[in-house]
Enzyme design. Sequence first.
Site, short mmCIF file in Angstrom:
data_model
loop_
_atom_site.label_atom_id
_atom_site.label_comp_id
_atom_site.label_asym_id
_atom_site.label_seq_id
_atom_site.Cartn_x
_atom_site.Cartn_y
_atom_site.Cartn_z
N GLU A 171 1.69 -12.38 46.99
CA GLU A 171 3.08 -13.27 46.10
C GLU A 171 4.35 -12.12 46.17
O GLU A 171 3.57 -11.37 45.31
CB GLU A 171 2.46 -14.14 45.55
CG GLU A 171 1.86 -15.42 45.79
CD GLU A 171 1.60 -16.25 45.23
OE1 GLU A 171 2.73 -16.43 44.34
OE2 GLU A 171 1.04 -17.12 45.04
N GLU A 189 -3.40 -15.93 40.27
CA GLU A 189 -3.24 -16.17 38.99
C GLU A 189 -4.17 -15.94 37.87
O GLU A 189 -3.95 -16.84 37.64
CB GLU A 189 -1.82 -16.36 39.19
CG GLU A 189 -0.56 -16.20 40.19
CD GLU A 189 0.50 -16.43 39.73
OE1 GLU A 189 0.49 -17.51 38.87
OE2 GLU A 189 1.35 -15.96 40.09
C1 BGP Z 1 2.81 -18.32 41.29
C2 BGP Z 1 2.34 -19.13 42.11
C3 BGP Z 1 2.69 -19.27 42.91
C4 BGP Z 1 4.60 -20.52 43.17
C5 BGP Z 1 4.83 -19.22 42.59
C6 BGP Z 1 6.22 -19.36 42.64
O1 BGP Z 1 2.92 -18.08 40.12
O2 BGP Z 1 0.66 -18.33 42.82
O3 BGP Z 1 1.85 -21.28 43.22
O4 BGP Z 1 4.72 -20.97 42.66
O5 BGP Z 1 4.42 -18.28 41.12
O6 BGP Z 1 6.62 -19.92 41.01
P1 BGP Z 1 7.40 -21.39 41.12
O7 BGP Z 1 7.54 -21.80 42.63
O8 BGP Z 1 7.36 -21.68 40.08
O9 BGP Z 1 9.14 -20.21 41.34
#
Ligand code: BGP
Length: 489
Positions: free
Chosen positions: A385, A203
């Site tokens: 993701e 990201e």
């Molecule tokens: C993305 C990141 C992850 C992950 C995901 C979900 O931005 O790359 O590391 O955690 O989001 O977000 P969260 O854990 O805040 O729900």
Amino acid sequence: MTKKLPEGFLWGGATADFQYEGGFNEGGRGILSHDYETDGSQDNPRHHTLKTADGSIINPKSSFILADDVPEDAKPVFLDDQYYPSHNAVDFYHHYKEDIKLMAGMGFNVFRFSVCWSRIFPNGEEEQPNAEGLKFYDDVINEMAKYNMEPLITICHDEMPMDLALKYNGWTSRKVIEAYVKYAQTLFEHFGDRCRYWLTFNEINAVRGFGPTGVRKATGQDRYQAAHNMFVASAKAVQLGHKLVPGSQFGTMYAMSEVYPATCKPEDMFHHLQEHRENWYFIDIMGRGYYPSYSRELWDRHDVKDIKMDPDDKETLMKGQLDFIAFSYYRSNTTKAGDNWFNVGGNKNPYLKETPWGWPVDPLGLRYCMNEIYDRIQKPLFIVENGMGAVDKADKNDYVEDDYRIDYLQDHLSAMADAINIDKIPCLGYTMWAPIDLVSLSTGEMKKRYGFVYVDMDDKGNGSLKRTPKKSYNWMKHIIETNGAALNN
Ligand code: BGP
């Protein structure tokens, strides 16, 4: 139209070391930028713990950077009365064999994980890498190989050895480029014989809003200078990786919340076009190899005077272009004239439902964004993701009936299949966030669960860590064994 995907499609899951691995203080691991972050919740954001020279404790809220606007003399400290989730996370460090077996049980042929930078170079600048750290990831990759599961390695997931961050003010310094390239080279030399897919950063476009890792005062100037240094670091790593690992392919991961104009009012439409460039900037530079024509206008919005570049940076960026575009997709947003430039989640979309954490659920947005990126960059995509954070209610056997997660995935995977089969978008694979429950990045809590596998652990780290497949586990297994065809049922 069939949802069955082309032969060789990669199915898997994705994790990040400081949310998943734990093993703090083990195997020679150094302290990581995320280690000073406390737990939190939606109402009580996580923060860093720091001490100033006069002994006072300050708790700046922040999840990506060392801290925003922190006095020069403030140093991070661990406090006994605070809980720091990255230290043990859900202990993949000691559960990797069990977790990989569970993932293999669903038919995964790829697993995306990030290497913990401070496990390989504890302070970021040692002459030699930490052999114990390399051995841990060797063991992980070899275990995966038993099940024909290949790695997709994130070299840097929003993190940095803390010593490096403090010494150089994070990515604002070119010294960090050298440290990163040496670290990347070490990974290519040790794991290149078993890894063909790599992500240079996670990201990277989040730098524009949350700030770059390890930087104390994240002004616009700092953010965009740090971003430039990361672009150069990535391009150098891509060139080196291509040389050292024949056949290797490189991406950087982008946070792609699709942004829609809130209305068709021309002012809102124009604002939307400009807001889009905030993200395209990162994809254009790394995917096409040069700074786009709208850069100056964008810098002006953020009070960026000038980006310091070395004379050969332009050539480096051109030669170190990405091979594929990787992205995360969870939600979409809307924007209108007058909104600030990082208004994620600022406006409600009346057409969409939201998760308990207020993230709008928009499966068609995934297909939209796949089309948009491919139209522009014309390089294969990799969805690295996607998933739904939810409150799971486990029964006395730790079993969870997560039909809401199945619905979310059914709709998103169907939209992805349509982009591939109908719109003819090349896509290498899909790694769901996160196959095994782990700690949330934004809130630092366990309550926000994503997994196909339930982990018995609460927000403060209490629990047996026992792993139990949820209802979605068998559902996903069936989708993978039919290579997507079961999405039609
Ligand atoms: C993305 C990141 C992850 C992950 C995901 C979900 O931005 O790359 O590391 O955690 O989001 O977000 P969260 O854990 O805040 O729900």
